[in-house]
Design an enzyme around this catalytic site. Structure first.
Site, mmCIF file in Angstrom:
data_model
loop_
_atom_site.group_PDB
_atom_site.id
_atom_site.type_symbol
_atom_site.label_atom_id
_atom_site.label_comp_id
_atom_site.label_asym_id
_atom_site.label_seq_id
_atom_site.Cartn_x
_atom_site.Cartn_y
_atom_site.Cartn_z
ATOM 1 N N LYS A 164 -6.665 -9.363 -2.571
ATOM 2 C CA LYS A 164 -7.676 -9.013 -1.641
ATOM 3 C C LYS A 164 -7.881 -7.929 -1.729
ATOM 4 O O LYS A 164 -7.016 -6.908 -2.157
ATOM 5 C CB LYS A 164 -7.145 -9.516 -0.560
ATOM 6 C CG LYS A 164 -5.768 -9.021 0.375
ATOM 7 C CD LYS A 164 -6.484 -7.310 1.265
ATOM 8 C CE LYS A 164 -4.736 -7.004 1.738
ATOM 9 N NZ LYS A 164 -4.517 -5.345 1.375
ATOM 10 N N ASP B 148 0.750 -10.787 6.047
ATOM 11 C CA ASP B 148 -0.781 -11.467 5.132
ATOM 12 C C ASP B 148 -0.623 -12.265 4.131
ATOM 13 O O ASP B 148 -1.698 -13.098 3.884
ATOM 14 C CB ASP B 148 -0.701 -9.792 3.552
ATOM 15 C CG ASP B 148 -1.368 -8.865 4.295
ATOM 16 O OD1 ASP B 148 -1.734 -9.080 5.751
ATOM 17 O OD2 ASP B 148 -1.405 -7.928 3.859
HETATM 18 P P1 ATP Z 1 -0.054 -4.980 0.904
HETATM 19 O O1 ATP Z 1 -1.460 -5.031 0.530
HETATM 20 O O2 ATP Z 1 -0.021 -6.067 0.960
HETATM 21 O O3 ATP Z 1 0.748 -3.681 1.204
HETATM 22 P P2 ATP Z 1 0.699 -4.339 -1.781
HETATM 23 O O4 ATP Z 1 -0.451 -4.230 -2.563
HETATM 24 O O5 ATP Z 1 0.744 -2.004 -1.363
HETATM 25 O O6 ATP Z 1 0.469 -5.120 -0.403
HETATM 26 P P3 ATP Z 1 2.958 -5.666 -3.705
HETATM 27 O O7 ATP Z 1 2.215 -5.457 -4.963
HETATM 28 O O8 ATP Z 1 2.955 -6.568 -2.858
HETATM 29 O O9 ATP Z 1 2.619 -4.293 -1.982
HETATM 30 O O10 ATP Z 1 3.759 -4.777 -3.627
HETATM 31 C C1 ATP Z 1 4.919 -3.731 -2.941
HETATM 32 C C2 ATP Z 1 6.130 -3.999 -3.097
HETATM 33 O O11 ATP Z 1 6.793 -4.979 -3.002
HETATM 34 C C3 ATP Z 1 6.621 -4.107 -4.615
HETATM 35 O O12 ATP Z 1 7.108 -2.111 -4.741
HETATM 36 C C4 ATP Z 1 7.880 -4.881 -4.810
HETATM 37 O O13 ATP Z 1 8.961 -3.995 -5.809
HETATM 38 C C5 ATP Z 1 8.453 -5.805 -3.926
HETATM 39 N N1 ATP Z 1 7.664 -6.825 -4.080
HETATM 40 C C6 ATP Z 1 8.599 -8.367 -3.948
HETATM 41 N N2 ATP Z 1 8.089 -9.635 -4.433
HETATM 42 C C7 ATP Z 1 7.254 -9.122 -5.514
HETATM 43 C C8 ATP Z 1 5.554 -9.984 -5.937
HETATM 44 N N3 ATP Z 1 5.848 -11.168 -6.570
HETATM 45 N N4 ATP Z 1 4.700 -8.553 -6.424
HETATM 46 C C9 ATP Z 1 4.748 -7.773 -6.544
HETATM 47 N N5 ATP Z 1 5.773 -6.692 -5.760
HETATM 48 C C10 ATP Z 1 6.414 -7.750 -5.723
#
Ligand code: ATP
Length: 292
Positions: free
Chosen positions: A11, A137
């Site tokens: 997203k 989310d």
């Molecule tokens: P948001 O937009 O919800 O803040 P994000 O894109 O900033 O999410 P993610 O890519 O979801 O962040 O990852 C954040 C942390 O979550 C990573 O550093 C990772 O170690 C942990 N994590 C746990 N499960 C997953 C997964 N399936 N995919 C990615 N990261 C994961």
């Protein structure tokens, strides 16, 4: 059904406002969520023995109980007393820790897949009630498309599909912790809040210009002063034909909207030459997520 493969979409936030900090430390938000055609691929396979395991092409990701995939699967396994096992293969393509809900969308795919594979019979609403326990989310990631997200992210209002356009998504090599961003957000100093209601109106009217004019993310007040590369990418894309550009979520990913696909393609090629972004893609808005 013993095997299922789903695309779990990322997203972006066309608008992100933080309304207040609650007593319990959570922040109340008002966000315009939009699914984009950039996805992880998850393959689910039932196992006879009662195990839960995952593997992934992305070496730095945990594959133990700290991965949202395992957390989501454990939650359903326990509640419904599922005695069969499940193996999940994650092909990660969504930038990690980027503000694109990569982990949340993987968890959403687990909810959707297990509901179907194990015949749990849960409605989307019932799935979302459980999904919010994994992350604010995750309910939105089950619903997908264009939506207004309120509360801590669990109050969702589906909106008509946002006006079609071409989208560049660009992530610089820096890592930004969501927790750090919220801790450093000083709402009392925020003079201008995003016009979320105006954005909803523009989406309902199908007016791309109204959406573009209201692109705004209150979290930029924290990340941009600390990481100038975010503003550099945003400005580069605006100077290269974008109608508008903005940081997504807590960053550091920047997205830019284009009404002309060729212009967007040329801008992407120019951006790649600058090395400002470590990962960059040309994509589009999507109306559904967790699809086969
Ligand atoms: P948001 O937009 O919800 O803040 P994000 O894109 O900033 O999410 P993610 O890519 O979801 O962040 O990852 C954040 C942390 O979550 C990573 O550093 C990772 O170690 C942990 N994590 C746990 N499960 C997953 C997964 N399936 N995919 C990615 N990261 C994961």
């Amino acid at each position: 059904m013993d095997r299922l493969t789903l695309k779990a979409m990322a997203k972006i936030n066309l608008g992100l406002d933080v309304v207040r900090r609650r007593e319990d430390g959570y922040h109340e938000v008002r966000m315009i969520m939009q699914t984009v055609n950039l996805y992880d691929r998850l393959t689910f396979e039932k196992k006879k023995e009662d195990t839960l395991q995952m593997e992934t092409n992305m070496k730095k990701l945990p594959t133990d109980g700290s991965n949202l995939i395992i957390r989501a699967a454990s939650l359903l396994k326990e509640e419904f007393g599922i005695r069969e096992g499940l193996a999940v293969r994650l092909e990660k393509r969504i930038p990690v820790a980027a503000g694109m809900a990569g982990g949340s969308t993987d968890a959403a795919a687990v909810f959707v897949a297990m509901n179907r594979m194990f015949g749990l019979g849960l409605t989307q609403e019932e799935l979302c009630e459980r999904a919010v326990k994994i992350g604010a989310d995750v309910p939105y990631c089950i619903q997908g498309g264009t939506a207004l997200s309120e509360g801590i992210g669990e109050k969702l209002t589906a909106l008509p599909a946002a006006p079609d356009c071409h989208v560049i998504v660009a992530k610089p090599s820096i890592h930004v912790s969501t927790k750090w961003v919220y801790q450093n957000l000083h709402l009392e100093n925020v003079k201008e809040h995003p016009d979320i209601d105006g954005m909803v109106e523009s989406i309902r009217e199908g007016e791309l210009s109204g959406v573009v004019n209201r692109l705004s993310n209150v979290l930029e007040t924290v990340t941009v002063p600390k990481y100038p590369v975010i503003a550099q990418i945003r400005e580069f894309l605006v100077n290269n034909g974008a109608l508008g550009a903005l940081m997504s979520g807590s960053g550091p990913t920047v997205f830019a909207l284009y009404d002309d696909g060729q212009k967007a393609q040329r801008a992407l090629e120019e951006l790649k030459k600058t090395k400002l972004a470590a990962q960059s893609f040309l994509t589009s808005f999507a109306e559904h997520t967790c699809i086969e």
